[in-house]
Design an enzyme around this catalytic site. Structure first.
Site, PDB file in Angstrom:
ATOM      1  N   MET A  46     -49.891 -14.464  19.266  1.00 29.47           N
ATOM      2  CA  MET A  46     -50.343 -15.839  19.012  1.00 29.47           C
ATOM      3  C   MET A  46     -49.879 -16.799  20.101  1.00 29.47           C
ATOM      4  O   MET A  46     -49.255 -17.802  19.818  1.00 29.47           O
ATOM      5  CB  MET A  46     -49.833 -16.294  17.648  1.00 29.47           C
ATOM      6  CG  MET A  46     -48.345 -16.118  17.431  1.00 29.47           C
ATOM      7  SD  MET A  46     -47.901 -16.279  15.691  1.00 29.47           S
ATOM      8  CE  MET A  46     -48.477 -14.695  15.084  1.00 29.47           C
ATOM      9  N   PRO A  47     -50.230 -16.484  21.361  1.00 27.58           N
ATOM     10  CA  PRO A  47     -49.770 -17.350  22.460  1.00 27.58           C
ATOM     11  C   PRO A  47     -50.519 -18.693  22.518  1.00 27.58           C
ATOM     12  O   PRO A  47     -51.616 -18.826  21.950  1.00 27.58           O
ATOM     13  CB  PRO A  47     -50.073 -16.533  23.714  1.00 27.58           C
ATOM     14  CG  PRO A  47     -50.393 -15.152  23.235  1.00 27.58           C
ATOM     15  CD  PRO A  47     -50.940 -15.312  21.850  1.00 27.58           C
ATOM     16  N   TYR A  48     -49.899 -19.611  23.217  1.00 27.67           N
ATOM     17  CA  TYR A  48     -50.522 -20.893  23.542  1.00 27.67           C
ATOM     18  C   TYR A  48     -50.410 -21.082  25.054  1.00 27.67           C
ATOM     19  O   TYR A  48     -49.316 -20.947  25.612  1.00 27.67           O
ATOM     20  CB  TYR A  48     -49.818 -22.037  22.816  1.00 27.67           C
ATOM     21  CG  TYR A  48     -50.252 -23.400  23.298  1.00 27.67           C
ATOM     22  CD1 TYR A  48     -51.447 -23.958  22.860  1.00 27.67           C
ATOM     23  CD2 TYR A  48     -49.490 -24.114  24.213  1.00 27.67           C
ATOM     24  CE1 TYR A  48     -51.867 -25.196  23.311  1.00 27.67           C
ATOM     25  CE2 TYR A  48     -49.896 -25.357  24.669  1.00 27.67           C
ATOM     26  CZ  TYR A  48     -51.083 -25.890  24.215  1.00 27.67           C
ATOM     27  OH  TYR A  48     -51.496 -27.117  24.682  1.00 27.67           O
TER      28      TYR A  48
ATOM     29  N   THR B 104     -54.876 -16.443  20.118  1.00 25.09           N
ATOM     30  CA  THR B 104     -54.482 -16.983  21.431  1.00 25.09           C
ATOM     31  C   THR B 104     -55.259 -18.274  21.682  1.00 25.09           C
ATOM     32  O   THR B 104     -56.489 -18.270  21.714  1.00 25.09           O
ATOM     33  CB  THR B 104     -54.788 -15.963  22.546  1.00 25.09           C
ATOM     34  OG1 THR B 104     -53.985 -14.797  22.335  1.00 25.09           O
ATOM     35  CG2 THR B 104     -54.485 -16.545  23.922  1.00 25.09           C
ATOM     36  N   VAL B 105     -54.516 -19.361  21.846  1.00 20.48           N
ATOM     37  CA  VAL B 105     -55.115 -20.686  22.039  1.00 20.48           C
ATOM     38  C   VAL B 105     -54.934 -21.107  23.501  1.00 20.48           C
ATOM     39  O   VAL B 105     -53.851 -20.952  24.065  1.00 20.48           O
ATOM     40  CB  VAL B 105     -54.455 -21.726  21.114  1.00 20.48           C
ATOM     41  CG1 VAL B 105     -54.974 -23.127  21.407  1.00 20.48           C
ATOM     42  CG2 VAL B 105     -54.693 -21.356  19.651  1.00 20.48           C
TER      43      VAL B 105
END
Lengths: 74, 74, 74, 74, 74, 74
Positions: free
Chosen positions: A1-3, A43-44
């Site tokens: 769940m990266p930004y 991933t945002v």
């Protein structure tokens, strides 16, 4: 769940196109999947186009810096 | 003395209204007071509305992602 | 699909507990759902605890600032 | 090789001028050179002007906060 | 002269290795060169590893969220 | 009411000292007062020290980049 936040200058020759933005989003999402096995679904990516006047490097606004670097190369 | 940055997409149906922004500012300031006893007088909130093209999730620009998710549900 | 970053000082009396962090995450996610109808499933929250020395306000490190404000009230 | 992000409100009296931005860029780059001996050539500065509605302090949008503070001083 | 910030959770199975970080730095710098012709020499990348407790999604801390999603799939 | 974020590498020769941090906080707060007449009382500064491995420039981790630049100068 990266930004991921990508900041680039908005060039006077024209803004980043929607197609280029889509390439950046896909590219960095793939990179995080390949290197860290991160899930693309969470991933945002946020892209900021920054006005040239608002970007500084070398103690100068970006365009003055580029002109300075170009003048040094002559 | 917290600092909070809220990034949301600017929907094509219309921007976030000043009243909604005021609700977000009040809501998050109250939350930090209630949970951590932070002083509202030095709680700073900055809201960024991000163009749809500049937001990516699932490896796609936000609107393509929504269309994809909607198509999966059929 | 909002992204929220909450920065707070790490107090010498102790760090923010996991329970408090969970309350912040739930609280701000609910706020964005209630005010802007944002989908919790794609709302990302990142909390940063910042060392006291690394936080400044009023031109002073946070603890000096607090001592100054307290001294003014006497 | 520092990175500095400066966020200020865009005042209704007028935006930050290019000359003021250049002063901020030079000033903060010099500061990092003087205090930490950081190389100006790789010091990046990004300035964000934030709409007044998007800035909150004291649980209120910035302009309401200023009006409130002014009213308290009477 | 882009600036990229990559935030990922620090997994309990172990931190991101220096080799993986180098791959992320090279990958995103190459991406910006290929898509937007940005100069690698002034492309800055900052990676933040965020403690699991400090990351929220779906209104829950990241690990609770993962457990919830896993339980739904059964 | 500005917000300033300063990111610097944490050098292996030692961290930024509290005195240096105080100088950065005072320096940038003064700068914003002098250039834009911003109120120091609501100027917030947050300093991030970033591990060397987590900072990239020129497509390389910071220390490799420095070694490369030094090798070019010979």
């Amino acid at each position: 769940m990266p930004y991921v936040n990508i900041k680039v200058t908005r060039e006077r020759s024209g803004p980043v196109t929607p197609e280029q933005k889509a390439e950046l989003i896909k590219g960095v999402t793939d990179l995080l999947k390949n290197v860290l096995n991160k899930n693309p679904a969470t991933t945002v990516v946020v892209i900021d186009e920054v006005e040239m006047d608002n970007w500084g490097i070398g103690g100068l606004p970006a365009e003055e810096y580029r002109a300075f670097v170009a003048s040094q190369k002559k």
